[in-house]
Enzyme design. Structure first.
Site, PDB file in Angstrom:
ATOM      1  N   ASP A 202      43.677  68.604   4.598  1.00 58.29           N
ATOM      2  CA  ASP A 202      43.613  69.326   5.719  1.00 58.29           C
ATOM      3  C   ASP A 202      42.683  70.814   5.051  1.00 58.29           C
ATOM      4  O   ASP A 202      41.633  71.392   5.793  1.00 58.29           O
ATOM      5  CB  ASP A 202      44.669  69.515   6.352  1.00 58.29           C
ATOM      6  CG  ASP A 202      44.603  69.722   7.903  1.00 58.29           C
ATOM      7  OD1 ASP A 202      43.465  69.523   8.497  1.00 58.29           O
ATOM      8  OD2 ASP A 202      44.519  70.984   8.054  1.00 58.29           O
ATOM      9  N   LYS A 206      38.781  72.393   5.545  1.00 57.07           N
ATOM     10  CA  LYS A 206      38.578  73.576   6.684  1.00 57.07           C
ATOM     11  C   LYS A 206      37.443  74.717   5.820  1.00 57.07           C
ATOM     12  O   LYS A 206      37.490  75.419   6.093  1.00 57.07           O
ATOM     13  CB  LYS A 206      40.008  74.409   7.093  1.00 57.07           C
ATOM     14  CG  LYS A 206      40.869  73.196   7.943  1.00 57.07           C
ATOM     15  CD  LYS A 206      41.799  73.578   8.637  1.00 57.07           C
ATOM     16  CE  LYS A 206      42.762  72.845   9.664  1.00 57.07           C
ATOM     17  NZ  LYS A 206      44.540  73.165   9.314  1.00 57.07           N
ATOM     18  N   GLY A 308      50.210  73.234  16.413  1.00 51.90           N
ATOM     19  CA  GLY A 308      50.498  72.896  17.516  1.00 51.90           C
ATOM     20  C   GLY A 308      50.143  72.348  18.371  1.00 51.90           C
ATOM     21  O   GLY A 308      48.574  73.029  18.858  1.00 51.90           O
TER      22      GLY A 308
HETATM   23  P1  NDP Z   1      47.463  62.154  17.663  1.00 48.44           P
HETATM   24  O1  NDP Z   1      47.642  61.919  16.885  1.00 48.44           O
HETATM   25  O2  NDP Z   1      49.134  63.524  18.261  1.00 48.44           O
HETATM   26  O3  NDP Z   1      46.623  62.044  19.100  1.00 48.44           O
HETATM   27  C1  NDP Z   1      45.817  61.204  18.728  1.00 48.44           C
HETATM   28  C2  NDP Z   1      45.503  60.510  20.272  1.00 48.44           C
HETATM   29  O4  NDP Z   1      44.061  60.010  19.608  1.00 48.44           O
HETATM   30  C3  NDP Z   1      46.418  59.688  20.191  1.00 48.44           C
HETATM   31  O5  NDP Z   1      46.077  60.300  22.226  1.00 48.44           O
HETATM   32  C4  NDP Z   1      45.650  58.085  20.163  1.00 48.44           C
HETATM   33  O6  NDP Z   1      46.050  57.469  21.493  1.00 48.44           O
HETATM   34  C5  NDP Z   1      44.053  58.586  20.555  1.00 48.44           C
HETATM   35  N1  NDP Z   1      43.420  57.863  19.176  1.00 48.44           N
HETATM   36  C6  NDP Z   1      43.193  57.689  17.495  1.00 48.44           C
HETATM   37  N2  NDP Z   1      42.649  56.003  17.528  1.00 48.44           N
HETATM   38  C7  NDP Z   1      42.559  56.042  19.309  1.00 48.44           C
HETATM   39  C8  NDP Z   1      41.393  55.200  19.428  1.00 48.44           C
HETATM   40  N3  NDP Z   1      40.788  54.032  18.505  1.00 48.44           N
HETATM   41  N4  NDP Z   1      40.669  54.706  20.646  1.00 48.44           N
HETATM   42  C9  NDP Z   1      41.211  55.519  21.155  1.00 48.44           C
HETATM   43  N5  NDP Z   1      42.303  56.385  21.511  1.00 48.44           N
HETATM   44  C10 NDP Z   1      42.306  56.767  20.366  1.00 48.44           C
HETATM   45  O7  NDP Z   1      46.440  64.067  16.803  1.00 48.44           O
HETATM   46  P2  NDP Z   1      46.384  65.072  17.209  1.00 48.44           P
HETATM   47  O8  NDP Z   1      46.232  65.348  18.986  1.00 48.44           O
HETATM   48  O9  NDP Z   1      47.513  65.669  16.258  1.00 48.44           O
HETATM   49  O10 NDP Z   1      45.018  65.585  16.453  1.00 48.44           O
HETATM   50  C11 NDP Z   1      43.911  65.767  17.658  1.00 48.44           C
HETATM   51  C12 NDP Z   1      42.803  65.999  16.496  1.00 48.44           C
HETATM   52  O11 NDP Z   1      42.976  68.034  16.301  1.00 48.44           O
HETATM   53  C13 NDP Z   1      42.529  65.342  15.292  1.00 48.44           C
HETATM   54  O12 NDP Z   1      41.285  65.135  15.010  1.00 48.44           O
HETATM   55  C14 NDP Z   1      43.371  66.859  14.258  1.00 48.44           C
HETATM   56  O13 NDP Z   1      43.308  67.500  12.329  1.00 48.44           O
HETATM   57  C15 NDP Z   1      43.146  67.729  15.445  1.00 48.44           C
HETATM   58  N6  NDP Z   1      43.901  69.449  15.355  1.00 48.44           N
HETATM   59  C16 NDP Z   1      45.334  68.457  15.400  1.00 48.44           C
HETATM   60  C17 NDP Z   1      46.039  70.468  15.001  1.00 48.44           C
HETATM   61  C18 NDP Z   1      47.378  69.958  15.514  1.00 48.44           C
HETATM   62  O14 NDP Z   1      48.646  71.205  15.573  1.00 48.44           O
HETATM   63  N7  NDP Z   1      48.306  68.650  15.991  1.00 48.44           N
HETATM   64  C19 NDP Z   1      45.775  71.116  15.330  1.00 48.44           C
HETATM   65  C20 NDP Z   1      43.630  71.545  15.020  1.00 48.44           C
HETATM   66  C21 NDP Z   1      43.054  70.613  15.283  1.00 48.44           C
HETATM   67  P3  NDP Z   1      47.680  56.305  21.574  1.00 48.44           P
HETATM   68  O15 NDP Z   1      48.390  58.109  22.511  1.00 48.44           O
HETATM   69  O16 NDP Z   1      47.514  56.026  22.985  1.00 48.44           O
HETATM   70  O17 NDP Z   1      47.964  56.590  20.054  1.00 48.44           O
HETATM   71  N1  HSE Z   2      48.025  69.419  10.549  1.00 50.74           N
HETATM   72  C1  HSE Z   2      47.481  70.425  10.109  1.00 50.74           C
HETATM   73  C2  HSE Z   2      47.739  72.056   9.785  1.00 50.74           C
HETATM   74  C3  HSE Z   2      46.717  71.118  12.003  1.00 50.74           C
HETATM   75  O1  HSE Z   2      49.312  71.478   9.557  1.00 50.74           O
HETATM   76  O2  HSE Z   2      47.396  72.798   9.718  1.00 50.74           O
HETATM   77  C4  HSE Z   2      46.338  72.464  12.452  1.00 50.74           C
HETATM   78  O3  HSE Z   2      45.076  72.455  11.996  1.00 50.74           O
END
Ligand code: NDP
Ligand code: HSE
Length: 436
Positions: A202, A206, A308
Site C-alpha cells: 500500500d 502511494k 479511517g
Molecule cells: P471496504 O472493503 O471496507 O469496502 C468495499 C466496498 O465495496 C463494500 O461495500 C463492498 O460491498 C463493495 N464491493 C467490493 N467489491 C464489490 C463488487 N464486486 N461489486 C459491488 N460492490 C463491491 O473498503 P474501504 O472502504 O476500506 O476502501 C475502499 C477504497 O478506499 C479502497 O480502494 C481503499 O484502498 C481506499 N482507501 C481506504 C482507506 C481506509 O482508511 N479504509 C483510506 C484511503 C483509501 P459489501 O459491503 O456488500 O461487501
Molecule cells: N490501509 C491504508 C493505510 C488506508 O493503512 O494507510 C489508507 O490509505
C-alpha cells in the site's frame, strides 16, 4: 429561488469509506450543492451484498448490486470498491460515458493509472484521487496544482496509517504486532487484504503515485523498492529505542544523480530508524506525515489522518465538489503530465545510512578486521558501540556500527562481507537510518 441543475452521483462501495461518503452526501448534500451551484443527488450505491451489516444506516432503495447499470446514468462516479476488478472496468465505463470519476483506489492507480488517465483525456473527463494518498491529508492537489511550477527534489514520510498505528502501539504501549493489528482492523485502517499494508504494498502504491506527480514521470509499482514491517519485532523496536531511534515505515521518492551524471528517480519503501528528535517520531496512531522538499518552496510538511472511513470521506467529498464545479463550468478535464520521462533507478542507486548490529568474537584484532571490511567496501563508519558479553570458553561482544551516507550498493556489499567474515558470529540486524 435559484433553479439548480442536478448532478447525478453514483457511489460504488459502502464499506469503511463508502458508507461515510454516503452519509455525508445524504446529510450535507444541499450545503455542498450550494457551494457548487448544482443539486447533488446520490442516485445509487453499488454493493456486493444488499443485506450486509453496515456502519451507517443507508436507505435500502439506494442499494444495488448492479454497478454497471448505476454507472451509466451518472455525471459523477465515486469508486470505493478497492482492488483491480471490477473497479477498473467500471471506471472505464464511467469515463467513456462522460462521467467524471473519483477514486481512493491506490492499488488500481499504481497498476493501471496511465490507462485510466488516457481514457479520461480521450473523452475530456477527469479522474480525481485525493483520497488515494494520505487519506484526509491534501497532498495530491498541492503536488498537482500548488507546486506544479516548482521543481521537487524529494518526498519522504509516513504514507501508511495502519502500519504506523501498529509500530506506534509496539513502541509506545509495548503491544505485540498481532494485538496492534487487531486494533488497526477494528479502526478501519487496514486494507481488505491486510498483507497490502504490512508487506508495504500500500505504501509502495502511494509512493508510485507521489513520484509520478512530483517528477512528471510515469512510475509503475514495479519501480518502487519495497520492504514491509514483517521483520520488525518487539526486540528490534526496543533495540532502536535504546539507541535513540524510533522505527517507522517510510516511503521515499527523490531525484538522484548517478556517478555517471544521469538524473533519475529513486522510489522506495522500508522500515527505517528515525532519530527520536525528528518530527516524524511525533506522528502517532493512524496519522501520516509527508515532507516535500522543493527547490523554490523549500521544506513543506503535510500531516493528518492517514486512514479511517470518515477522514478519507472528507478527501472524497472535496473531489466531489471539484468534479461538480468542473461539470458545471464545462470544458475538458486536466490530464496528468508525464513529459519528463526520467529514468527509474533501482535501490542500489539510493544513498542511505545503516545501523548494523553484529555479534563478534571478543578477542584482539577483531575490531581492526571489521574496520578493514568497511574500508574495503568504501563504507565510512560514523559510530561504534561495543558491549561485552563474556562467555566461559568463547567471549563475544555485541557491536553496533552506524555508517555515514553511502550508496546502497556499497552498504549491501559491506553487510555481505561481514556475514562471510570468520570473526562475525551473527549479523543480528541491519536497519537503514533516515531523517538524520
Ligand atoms: P471496504 O472493503 O471496507 O469496502 C468495499 C466496498 O465495496 C463494500 O461495500 C463492498 O460491498 C463493495 N464491493 C467490493 N467489491 C464489490 C463488487 N464486486 N461489486 C459491488 N460492490 C463491491 O473498503 P474501504 O472502504 O476500506 O476502501 C475502499 C477504497 O478506499 C479502497 O480502494 C481503499 O484502498 C481506499 N482507501 C481506504 C482507506 C481506509 O482508511 N479504509 C483510506 C484511503 C483509501 P459489501 O459491503 O456488500 O461487501
Ligand atoms: N490501509 C491504508 C493505510 C488506508 O493503512 O494507510 C489508507 O490509505
Amino acid at each position: 429561488m435559484i433553479e439548480y441543475r442536478t448532478l447525478r452521483i453514483a457511489l460504488l462501495g459502502a464499506g469503511t469509506v463508502g458508507a461515510q461518503v454516503a452519509k455525508l452526501l445524504l446529510e450535507g448534500g444541499d450545503e455542498l450543492g450550494a457551494r457548487v451551484g448544482a443539486r447533488l443527488e446520490l442516485v445509487g450505491i453499488a454493493v456486493r451484498d444488499l443485506d450486509a451489516k453496515r456502519t451507517v444506516d443507508l436507505p435500502r432503495e439506494l442499494l444495488t448490486t448492479d454497478a454497471e447499470r448505476l454507472v451509466l446514468g451518472a455525471d459523477i462516479v465515486v469508486e470505493l470498491l478497492g482492488g483491480i476488478e471490477p473497479a477498473k472496468t467500471l471506471i472505464l465505463k464511467a469515463l467513456n460515458s462522460g462521467a467524471d470519476v473519483i477514486t481512493g483506489n491506490k492499488a488500481l492507480l499504481a497498476e493501471h493509472g496511465p490507462e485510466l488517465f488516457d481514457a479520461a483525456e480521450q473523452v475530456g473527463a477527469q479522474l480525481y484521487y485525493e483520497a488515494a494518498v494520505g487519506a484526509a491529508i491534501p497532498i495530491i492537489r498541492p503536488l498537482r496544482e500548488s507546486l506544479a511550477g516548482d521543481r521537487i527534489q524529494r518526498i519522504f514520510g509516513i504514507v501508511n496509517g495502519s502500519t504506523n498505528f501498529i509500530l506506534d502501539r509496539m513502541t509506545e504501549h509495548g503491544a505485540t504486532k498481532d494485538e496492534a493489528m487487531k486494533l488497526a482492523f477494528e479502526l478501519g485502517y487496514l486494507e481488505a487484504d491486510p498483507t497490502l499494508d504490512v508487506d508495504g504494498y500500500d505504501a509502495a502504491q502511494k509512493v508510485a503515485i507521489l513520484a509520478g506527480l512530483a517528477f512528471h514521470t510515469a512510475v509503475p509499482l514495479s519501480a518502487v523498492y519495497r520492504e514491509g514491517i514483517g521483520d520488525v519485532t518487539p526486540e528490534v523496536v526496543e533495540r532502536a529505542r535504546s539507541l535513540g531511534y524510533v522505527v517507522k515505515l517510510l516511503g521515499i521518492c527523490e531525484r538522484v544523480t548517478t556517478a555517471d551524471g544521469l538524473e533519475g528517480v529513486s522510489a522506495r519503501v522500508y522500515p527505517a530508524l528515525v532519530p527520536q528528535q525528528h518530527p516524524l517520531t511525533a506522528v502517532h496512531g493512524g496519522n501520516n506525515a509527508v515532507f516535500v522538499q522543493a527547490e523554490a518552496a523549500g521544506d513543506l510538511m503535510f500531516y493528518g489522518a492517514g486512514a479511517g472511513g470518515l477522514q478519507t470521506a472528507s478527501a472524497v467529498l472535496g473531489d466531489v465538489v471539484s468534479a461538480a464545479r468542473r461539470h458545471i463550468a464545462g470544458g475538458p478535464g486536466v490530464g496528468e503530465s508525464t513529459h519528463a520521462k526520467l529514468p527509474l533507478l533501482g535501490i542500489e542507486s539510493a544513498r542511505t545510512r545503516y545501523l548494523i548490529t553484529l555479534r563478534v568474537a571478543d578477542e584482539p584484532g577483531v575490531l581492526a578486521t571489521i574496520a578493514s571490511i568497511f574500508a574495503e567496501q568504501g563504507t565510512s563508519i560514523e559510530t561504534v558501540q561495543q558491549t561485552a558479553a563474556a562467555g566461559a570458553d568463547a567471549p563475544t561482544a555485541s557491536l553496533v556500527i552506524g555508517t555515514h551516507h553511502a550508496l546502497e550498493a556499497a552498504l549491501a556489499a559491506t553487510v555481505e562481507a561481514l556475514r562471510a567474515s570468520s570473526v562475525v558470529t551473527d549479523v543480528a540486524s541491519v536497519l537503514r537510518i533516515e531523517g538524520a
